[in-house]
Enzyme design. Structure first.
Site, short mmCIF file in Angstrom:
data_model
loop_
_atom_site.label_atom_id
_atom_site.label_comp_id
_atom_site.label_asym_id
_atom_site.label_seq_id
_atom_site.Cartn_x
_atom_site.Cartn_y
_atom_site.Cartn_z
N GLN A 42 0.81 -1.22 0.00
CA GLN A 42 0.00 0.00 0.00
C GLN A 42 0.85 1.27 0.00
O GLN A 42 0.31 2.37 -0.14
CB GLN A 42 -0.94 0.01 1.22
CG GLN A 42 -1.93 -1.14 1.22
CD GLN A 42 -2.80 -1.17 -0.02
OE1 GLN A 42 -3.39 -0.17 -0.40
NE2 GLN A 42 -2.84 -2.32 -0.69
N ASN A 43 2.17 1.15 0.17
CA ASN A 43 3.02 2.33 0.13
C ASN A 43 3.06 2.82 -1.32
O ASN A 43 3.25 2.04 -2.26
CB ASN A 43 4.43 2.04 0.64
CG ASN A 43 5.21 3.32 0.87
OD1 ASN A 43 5.43 4.11 -0.04
ND2 ASN A 43 5.63 3.52 2.11
N ARG A 44 2.91 4.11 -1.50
CA ARG A 44 2.78 4.67 -2.84
C ARG A 44 4.10 5.16 -3.44
O ARG A 44 4.12 5.76 -4.51
CB ARG A 44 1.74 5.79 -2.81
CG ARG A 44 0.37 5.21 -2.42
CD ARG A 44 -0.62 6.22 -1.95
NE ARG A 44 -0.20 6.82 -0.68
CZ ARG A 44 -0.85 7.82 -0.10
NH1 ARG A 44 -1.92 8.33 -0.65
NH2 ARG A 44 -0.42 8.32 1.05
N PHE A 45 5.21 4.90 -2.76
CA PHE A 45 6.51 5.39 -3.21
C PHE A 45 6.80 5.04 -4.67
O PHE A 45 7.15 5.92 -5.46
CB PHE A 45 7.63 4.85 -2.31
CG PHE A 45 8.99 5.35 -2.70
CD1 PHE A 45 9.43 6.59 -2.26
CD2 PHE A 45 9.83 4.60 -3.51
CE1 PHE A 45 10.69 7.07 -2.61
CE2 PHE A 45 11.08 5.07 -3.87
CZ PHE A 45 11.51 6.30 -3.42
N THR A 141 4.86 8.91 1.61
CA THR A 141 4.15 8.03 0.68
C THR A 141 3.49 6.86 1.41
O THR A 141 2.84 6.03 0.79
CB THR A 141 5.12 7.48 -0.39
OG1 THR A 141 6.18 6.76 0.25
CG2 THR A 141 5.67 8.60 -1.26
#
Length: 161
Positions: A42-45, A141
């Protein structure tokens, strides 16, 4: 969840052409398990970096490294070791910083960005005097930063290019 002392298990990603250094605070549980940065699904980095660089979102660790290096981006974390509960930045205690000076010396780092407020706070406390470089704090993020949509994150992160 109990706090445990953990040593950072992931080496930095950079080469002699890197111009931008992005620093997180400390790897999440998922990142530590995968032995690579921003491993939580789920991290958007990776979506943010891919969009800012006009590239497709990388899937494998090798693709992620290629994306970073192709775009002259270095990635690491401020903290070498700390006590932490799970992945919670707010639980970080007894932080020992990474030595980032060798990355700066072995590359062409011109600017440093921090991924979120905790990374920025830790950078200013432990590393800014050593590097002599003021970091720019970007919105995290992390999925915990629900205030920022993906589109808003991308807009804020465009400054790295």
């Amino acid at each position: 969840m109990k706090s445990e002392t953990i040593i950072h298990p992931i080496p930095p990603v950079y080469d002699e052409n890197s111009k931008v250094l992005i620093l997180g605070s400390f790897p999440s549980v998922k990142s530590r398990e995968q032995c690579f940065f921003y491993g939580h699904g789920q991290n958007r980095f990776w979506k943010v970096i891919a969009s800012v660089c006009n590239e497709k979102v990388p899937k494998s660790t090798e693709e992620k490294k290629e994306l970073l290096l192709k775009n002259k981006i270095a990635v690491w974390d401020v903290i070498h070791s700390c006590q932490i509960s799970g992945s919670s930045d707010s639980s970080i205690k007894n932080a020992v910083p990474n030595d980032i000076n060798y990355i700066i010396k072995e590359s062409r780092i011109e600017r440093i960005f921090t991924n979120g407020k905790k990374a920025d706070e830790l950078y200013r406390k432990h590393l800014e005097k050593q590097t002599g470089i003021k970091a720019v704090c970007l919105p995290s993020t992390s999925p915990a930063n629900a205030v920022f949509s993906l589109e808003r994150l991308i807009k804020e992160w465009e400054i790295i290019k």
